[in-house]
Motif scaffolding. Structure first.
Motif, mmCIF file in Angstrom:
data_model
loop_
_atom_site.group_PDB
_atom_site.id
_atom_site.type_symbol
_atom_site.label_atom_id
_atom_site.label_comp_id
_atom_site.label_asym_id
_atom_site.label_seq_id
_atom_site.Cartn_x
_atom_site.Cartn_y
_atom_site.Cartn_z
ATOM 1 N N UNK A 129 37.046 49.138 54.990
ATOM 2 C CA UNK A 129 36.276 49.258 53.757
ATOM 3 C C UNK A 129 36.585 48.105 52.816
ATOM 4 N N UNK A 130 35.538 47.491 52.289
ATOM 5 C CA UNK A 130 35.649 46.525 51.204
ATOM 6 C C UNK A 130 35.099 47.187 49.950
ATOM 7 N N UNK A 131 35.813 47.070 48.847
ATOM 8 C CA UNK A 131 35.301 47.558 47.571
ATOM 9 C C UNK A 131 35.200 46.378 46.618
ATOM 10 N N UNK A 132 34.017 46.193 46.052
ATOM 11 C CA UNK A 132 33.793 45.120 45.078
ATOM 12 C C UNK A 132 34.077 45.686 43.692
ATOM 13 N N UNK A 133 35.318 45.464 43.277
ATOM 14 C CA UNK A 133 35.867 46.052 42.048
ATOM 15 C C UNK A 133 35.819 45.029 40.922
ATOM 16 N N UNK A 134 35.327 45.432 39.761
ATOM 17 C CA UNK A 134 35.281 44.482 38.646
ATOM 18 C C UNK A 134 36.605 44.391 37.885
ATOM 19 N N UNK A 135 37.641 45.057 38.380
ATOM 20 C CA UNK A 135 39.001 45.063 37.823
ATOM 21 C C UNK A 135 39.116 45.897 36.550
ATOM 22 N N UNK A 136 38.237 45.677 35.561
ATOM 23 C CA UNK A 136 38.401 46.386 34.290
ATOM 24 C C UNK A 136 38.226 47.892 34.450
ATOM 25 N N UNK A 137 37.509 48.326 35.496
ATOM 26 C CA UNK A 137 37.324 49.760 35.700
ATOM 27 C C UNK A 137 38.671 50.452 35.914
ATOM 28 N N UNK A 138 39.638 49.739 36.475
ATOM 29 C CA UNK A 138 40.955 50.326 36.757
ATOM 30 C C UNK A 138 41.666 50.736 35.474
ATOM 31 N N UNK A 139 41.473 49.968 34.412
ATOM 32 C CA UNK A 139 42.170 50.257 33.147
ATOM 33 C C UNK A 139 41.233 50.869 32.104
ATOM 34 N N UNK A 140 39.958 51.103 32.485
ATOM 35 C CA UNK A 140 38.972 51.575 31.513
ATOM 36 C C UNK A 140 39.220 53.006 31.060
ATOM 37 N N UNK A 141 39.769 53.827 31.952
ATOM 38 C CA UNK A 141 39.905 55.250 31.661
ATOM 39 C C UNK A 141 41.039 55.797 32.523
ATOM 40 N N UNK A 142 41.740 56.796 32.017
ATOM 41 C CA UNK A 142 42.876 57.360 32.765
ATOM 42 C C UNK A 142 42.500 57.817 34.163
ATOM 43 N N UNK A 143 41.266 58.290 34.335
ATOM 44 C CA UNK A 143 40.892 58.826 35.649
ATOM 45 C C UNK A 143 40.792 57.740 36.714
ATOM 46 N N UNK A 144 40.803 56.478 36.287
ATOM 47 C CA UNK A 144 40.749 55.378 37.248
ATOM 48 C C UNK A 144 42.095 54.674 37.436
ATOM 49 N N UNK A 145 43.114 55.080 36.695
ATOM 50 C CA UNK A 145 44.396 54.369 36.725
ATOM 51 C C UNK A 145 45.080 54.416 38.086
ATOM 52 N N UNK A 158 40.198 44.787 48.600
ATOM 53 C CA UNK A 158 39.676 44.717 47.238
ATOM 54 C C UNK A 158 39.173 43.304 46.974
ATOM 55 N N UNK A 159 37.906 43.211 46.588
ATOM 56 C CA UNK A 159 37.285 41.930 46.243
ATOM 57 C C UNK A 159 36.853 42.019 44.791
ATOM 58 N N UNK A 160 37.415 41.146 43.951
ATOM 59 C CA UNK A 160 37.240 41.290 42.503
ATOM 60 C C UNK A 160 36.769 39.998 41.855
ATOM 61 N N UNK A 161 35.810 40.111 40.975
ATOM 62 C CA UNK A 161 35.306 38.946 40.251
ATOM 63 C C UNK A 161 36.265 38.549 39.131
ATOM 64 N N UNK A 162 36.560 37.265 39.073
ATOM 65 C CA UNK A 162 37.320 36.695 37.963
ATOM 66 C C UNK A 162 36.760 35.292 37.736
ATOM 67 N N UNK A 163 35.853 35.144 36.772
ATOM 68 C CA UNK A 163 35.155 33.867 36.604
ATOM 69 C C UNK A 163 36.063 32.673 36.348
ATOM 70 N N UNK A 164 37.241 32.907 35.751
ATOM 71 C CA UNK A 164 38.115 31.777 35.446
ATOM 72 C C UNK A 164 39.520 32.288 35.193
ATOM 73 N N UNK A 165 40.474 31.339 35.213
ATOM 74 C CA UNK A 165 41.860 31.712 34.921
ATOM 75 C C UNK A 165 42.171 31.605 33.430
ATOM 76 N N UNK A 166 41.139 31.416 32.604
ATOM 77 C CA UNK A 166 41.318 31.388 31.155
ATOM 78 C C UNK A 166 40.503 32.518 30.526
#
Length: 350
Positions: A129-145, A158-166
């Motif tokens: 399984x590949x999950x395309x995770x936007x990362x912020x969902x993990x910290x958005x709400x306790x139910x995702x922690x 886990x494949x996550x978008x990060x447009x830049x290191x800044x």
């Protein structure tokens, strides 16, 4: 430059949303060669599947972010959500094939109420399984922690978008505060083993440009991202995948409104690479919409370009032989996947 070319909007059934569409005929008015002609010149028309290796499932368009270049037009107020019944149809089809990989996308796929059940069922079938995770969902709400632990339990890639290191460039594309939340989520994934040396938990990042230009070297950007994220935040990951922005939906709106459409498309046309064209992801991937309809790729899905007949149009009628024998539906946006080093959900293709 084109001054009269305007985005044409097509309604998405039962949603009230509008989706930007630009046909080959309209693009021809912009003095650009049809994509099909490029394929013909390089001996690839008609474009046909190779072997079906990946089932990509869009489980819904609901998302906790509203990103400027999102080709899905995802957001918190989207209502399109895949039901468990449709998920079961996907699983039934999967069980009848040798497809090795299931790629879950959205929106934020984790926001589908049956997301975890689906991952468990895919795992039980012995598929990756590949999950395309936007990362912020993990910290958005306790139910995702606890998502990092859940991902690790099922060996999810886990494949996550990060447009830049800044922070500045990331927040400009994905919204204020996204970079800081993404860093927190990456640290949580690293803490359970993702991206760590000698770990079997894979964490890949995705880079796509913030403007009307193609991405730079994938290998060069990966080195830079690893150096900067490691030095400044102690973050590790496996690979960086570069993706070219396709002229679809919000990004097409941006190109038209900023007057950059013709210039950007000309870049893609001039950079057409036959090797990349021969390896496009639609040749080995079946894309399934939130309502179970079948497409050649995630981009065709957003343009409502169903697979060509006589292949089945819905997952309930899944027939691997007919799908394997189909002709892949193409349009002008396909230039984005075949330019330069190529572009796919797995990064470069050439």
């Amino acid at each position: 430059m084109i001054k009269s070319l305007q985005a044409r909007h097509a309604p998405l059934a039962d949603t009230g949303y509008q989706l930007t569409v630009l046909t080959e005929a309209e693009a021809a008015g912009a003095r650009l060669p049809a994509f099909g002609q490029k394929l013909r010149e390089t001996g690839l028309l008609p474009l046909r599947p190779t072997a079906l290796q990946t089932m990509q499932i869009n489980v819904g368009r609901m998302c906790n972010q509203v990103c400027k270049h999102c080709h899905v037009d995802a957001g918190p107020d989207r209502k399109e959500i895949m039901t468990r019944e449709t998920m079961q149809l996907c699983l039934d089809a999967l069980a009848r094939t040798d497809i090795a990989v299931v790629d879950l996308t959205g929106g934020a796929p984790e926001m589908n109420p049956d997301f975890r059940w689906l991952v468990e069922q895919i795992s039980a079938l012995g598929r990756r399984t590949i999950v395309r995770c936007n990362l912020t969902i993990i910290v958005a709400n306790k139910k995702y922690h606890d998502l990092p632990e859940f991902f690790a339990l099922h060996k999810v890639q886990v494949v996550s978008s990060l447009p830049h290191f800044s922070a500045g460039r990331t927040d400009a594309q994905r919204g204020e505060g996204v970079f800081e939340k993404s860093i927190r989520a990456l640290k949580m994934l690293n803490a359970v083993g993702y991206g760590q040396p000698d770990s079997d938990l894979t964490l890949d990042l995705v880079y796509n440009p913030s403007g009307a230009f193609m991405p730079g070297s994938q290998a060069g950007l990966e080195r830079e991202f690893k150096q900067r994220l490691g030095r400044e935040f102690g973050i590790v990951f496996n690979s960086l995948l570069t993706i070219t922005n396709l002229p679809v939906s919000r990004f097409l709106d941006y190109l038209l409104e900023s007057g950059n459409y013709e210039k950007y498309m000309q870049q893609l046309v001039d950079a057409y690479n036959p090797t990349a064209a021969a390896n496009v992801m639609c040749r080995s991937t079946l894309s399934i919409g939130w309502d179970g309809q079948l497409y050649d790729c995630d981009f065709n899905q957003q343009l409502d370009l169903l697979v060509s007949g006589p292949a089945p149009k819905h997952i309930r009628d899944f027939d691997e032989a007919l799908l394997q024998d189909r002709t892949i539906v193409i349009n002008q946006h396909c230039y984005g996947c075949t330019a330069g080093a190529g572009s796919s959900c797995g990064g470069t293709t050439a």
